[in-house]
Design an enzyme around this catalytic site. Structure first.
Site, short mmCIF file in Angstrom:
data_model
loop_
_atom_site.label_atom_id
_atom_site.label_comp_id
_atom_site.label_asym_id
_atom_site.label_seq_id
_atom_site.Cartn_x
_atom_site.Cartn_y
_atom_site.Cartn_z
CG ASP A 35 7.79 -1.93 5.13
OD1 ASP A 35 6.60 -2.17 4.86
OD2 ASP A 35 8.74 -2.44 4.50
CD GLU B 232 3.84 -4.71 6.83
OE1 GLU B 232 3.16 -5.21 5.94
OE2 GLU B 232 5.08 -4.60 6.75
O1 TEU Z 1 4.89 -5.37 3.37
C1 TEU Z 1 5.68 -6.25 4.14
C2 TEU Z 1 5.13 -7.50 4.57
O2 TEU Z 1 5.83 -8.21 5.28
C3 TEU Z 1 3.79 -7.99 4.22
O3 TEU Z 1 2.94 -7.17 3.57
C4 TEU Z 1 3.94 -9.26 3.49
O4 TEU Z 1 3.90 -9.08 2.11
C5 TEU Z 1 2.84 -10.20 3.89
O5 TEU Z 1 2.48 -9.97 5.18
C6 TEU Z 1 3.34 -11.64 3.78
O6 TEU Z 1 2.90 -12.40 4.81
C7 TEU Z 1 5.45 -4.11 3.31
C8 TEU Z 1 4.69 -3.17 2.42
O7 TEU Z 1 3.37 -3.00 2.92
C9 TEU Z 1 4.72 -3.67 1.02
O8 TEU Z 1 4.04 -2.81 0.15
C10 TEU Z 1 6.17 -3.79 0.58
O9 TEU Z 1 6.24 -4.43 -0.66
C11 TEU Z 1 7.00 -4.60 1.57
O10 TEU Z 1 6.80 -4.16 2.89
C12 TEU Z 1 8.46 -4.47 1.29
O11 TEU Z 1 8.95 -3.28 1.81
#
Ligand code: TEU
Length: 577
Positions: free
Chosen positions: A225, A267
């Site tokens: 994550d 991610e």
């Molecule tokens: O998301 C992290 C993350 O960096 C992206 O989804 C971000 O919100 C977006 O790309 C902004 O450009 C993850 C999880 O998928 C999410 O549900 C959590 O809230 C987040 O991490 C925090 O752990």
């Protein structure tokens, strides 16, 4: 990727060949052939009537997933957590939230999956913990404890580094004051999610050993994550890791020592020209979530135009069947549909075109996306959702199906924030709580949505399974087709030019064979001619029921609105198309 380039079926594998088997017969490249299903245990199936989905419930539903054809599960965080960010606020990395089960129940899931030849990927949240994690509690209470340096503090917030918070609607910035410590701590996400000081070697060791803990329990890999925020500047002095790639390399090295088939999916929603970095020349992440693809493909299918697909391929490095670049493709995930990777005009267009709401509810959040599901974006049109899945399953990379999208579930905008897209799985609309739980509706972890949008219906699984024309069965057929086409993971992909902006065609060349996939993004019927250098007698229909005629190095395909066709055969010796 070369548009319309001739494929090269005889490519010699490079040293980094992800498919080269291990000495013991194992397969480190298994994830490239996998079809992944992403789910949240707490909203999938409740087995004990307490209103919370649990591991036993998931085990009871494995037949459904096997029937769909997926062979790898990615389960979202299930650790003890105050659940202020759906479990991405971890309070203990080495346990199971008791509302979801126990470590024993987790072990049972691993055993059940093993018995079915299915894999398991879990979410590892390494950028931050919950403020309720013991490390943070000890850190705030004792500035001399080693835990204090697990986090990033400042006593002079005015002089500290400031940057945008990832949740701008809810957080003013990246520093919050902690009464107990008497200092501010750094957090890129919510205030209850303090960033870990990942430059601290004690923290690094904790993170590596957490990965080892779960690998020893039998998981096959991790979704890492927030891999991008992990390596961004942090803390008072905007400190950066000297060698951020080392963190990923070392994580992989340690993981592979426990399980030599372990995979790390990152991610990392970074800028396209920085994505190659995360692969670390094959020593870093095994695959990256394709955020560029997510915005472009889902948008292109939604507006019935192929330019976003062309643009996606221009923007990202090509997936390499014999190299280190690999994508985890998805149409939607459990967060907002993030549009930041679209060009500005398209983002503005998508914001208004797909917007839903009214009565004080709005699908647009965080200034970057819609808290809507695929079925909302495509107005409940199952033909379009099925076509989008056919496209997803035929793209170079590993496809990830988002739980509920295979039956066309809708969002519930009455729920706050991203909970709108996280309501419980609708198994059977005729049963209480749509079969998710026998609990009183008041007791449910998130209310089951029974409404859907005016003019569209809220789907369930029971009414679709076994009906060949249903969305579920069509997604299952596309998954089955993917499983029968190893050339998607192993072949060279190229775009095939077709003379129509609302059609899309691409092909894979592998071992002297061609797989061609044609998708009609339009709502009305279309006829196209695409290059296809296969003998008419040898052409085999893999998926889709469109009419086609192969002749003279090409194929003429007649498709209904939102129809698709996958064709394959041996490439003709003359190489002409
Ligand atoms: O998301 C992290 C993350 O960096 C992206 O989804 C971000 O919100 C977006 O790309 C902004 O450009 C993850 C999880 O998928 C999410 O549900 C959590 O809230 C987040 O991490 C925090 O752990």
């Amino acid at each position: 990727m070369d548009a319309d380039a001739a494929g090269d079926g005889e490519r010699v594998s490079a040293a980094a060949d992800a498919f080269a088997p291990l000495a013991d017969g194992g397969q480190p490249g298994w994830y490239r052939d996998a079809v992944v299903y992403s789910l949240d245990v707490k909203t999938f199936q409740d087995s004990d009537g307490d209103g919370w989905g649990d591991f036993r419930g998931l085990i009871d539903r494995l037949d459904y997933l096997e029937n769909l054809g997926v062979d790898c599960l990615w389960i979202r965080p299930f650790y003890p957590s105050p659940l202020r960010d759906n479990g991405y606020d971890v309070a203990d990395y080495r346990d199971v939230d008791e509302r979801l089960g126990s470590l024993n129940a987790f072990d049972d899931l691993v055993a059940e999956l093993d018995a079915r030849g299915m894999r398991l990927i879990t979410d590892l949240v390494l950028n931050h913990t919950s403020t309720e994690h013991e490390w943070f509690q000890r850190a705030r209470e004792d500035p001399d404890s080693k835990y204090h340096d697990y986090y990033l503090w400042t006593s002079h917030v005015d002089e500290a580094y400031h940057t945008e918070n990832i949740f701008p609607e809810f957080e003013d910035g990246v520093w919050s004051y902690d009464e107990v410590a008497g200092k501010h701590y750094f957090h890129q996400f919510y205030g209850h999610q303090p960033d870990l000081n990942v430059a601290n070697s004690d923290v690094q060791e904790e993170l590596f050993s957490i990965a080892e803990f779960w690998l020893e329990r039998g998981v096959d890999g991790f979704r890492i994550d927030a891999a991008h925020p992990m390596i961004l500047p942090k803390g008072h002095n905007a400190h950066r890791l000297e060698d951020p790639q080392w963190l990923f390399r070392e994580l992989k090295r340690r993981a592979r020592e426990v399980n030599d088939e372990a995979v790390l999916l990152a991610e990392a929603d970074d800028e396209p020209d920085r994505l190659d970095f995360y692969f670390g020349d094959g020593e870093g992440f095994d695959a990256l979530f394709n955020f560029v693809g997510n915005s472009h493909v889902t948008y292109g299918v939604g507006v019935g135009d192929s330019w976003p697909l062309y643009r996606m391929f221009e923007q990202i490095p090509d997936a390499q069947p014999d190299g280190h670049v690999w994508w985890a493709n998805f149409l939607r995930n459990h967060d907002e549909w993030n549009l930041l990777k679209l060009p500005h005009d398209a983002l503005e267009h998508a914001r208004e075109e797909f917007r839903k709401g009214g009565d004080g509810r709005d699908s647009w959040v965080f200034g970057r996306g819609h808290r809507l599901r695929l079925a909302d974006l495509y107005d409940g049109d199952h033909d379009r959702i099925a076509m989008a899945h056919s496209l997803l399953l035929s793209l170079p990379g590993t496809p990830i199906v988002n739980s509920g999208d295979e039956i066309g579930m809708h969002a519930d905008l009455d729920r706050p924030e991203r909970q709108a897209v996280r309501t419980p799985m609708r198994w059977d609309g005729a049963e209480p709580n749509a079969g998710f739980s026998t609990a009183d509706p008041e007791e449910l972890v998130i209310p089951v949505d029974g409404t859907g949008w005016p003019g569209v219906f809220q789907a369930d699984a029971a009414s679709q399974r076994g009906d060949p024309g249903s969305l579920f069965e069509r997604v299952a057929s596309a998954i089955d087709a993917r499983k029968r086409c190893p050339e998607i993971a192993r072949g060279d992909c190229s775009i095939v030019h077709v003379d129509s902006g609302d059609m899309w065609a691409h092909r894979f060349d592998h071992d002297g064979r061609v797989l061609l996939a044609v998708h009609n993004l339009a709502s009305g019927p279309r006829e196209v001619v695409a290059g296809f250098d296969v003998d008419p007698a040898d052409a085999e229909r893999v998926l889709g029921d469109a009419d086609y005629r192969v002749a003279d190095g090409g194929v003429t395909v007649t498709l209904d609105g939102c129809a698709y066709l996958w064709l394959r055969g041996e490439r003709r010796g003359d190489g002409g198309r």
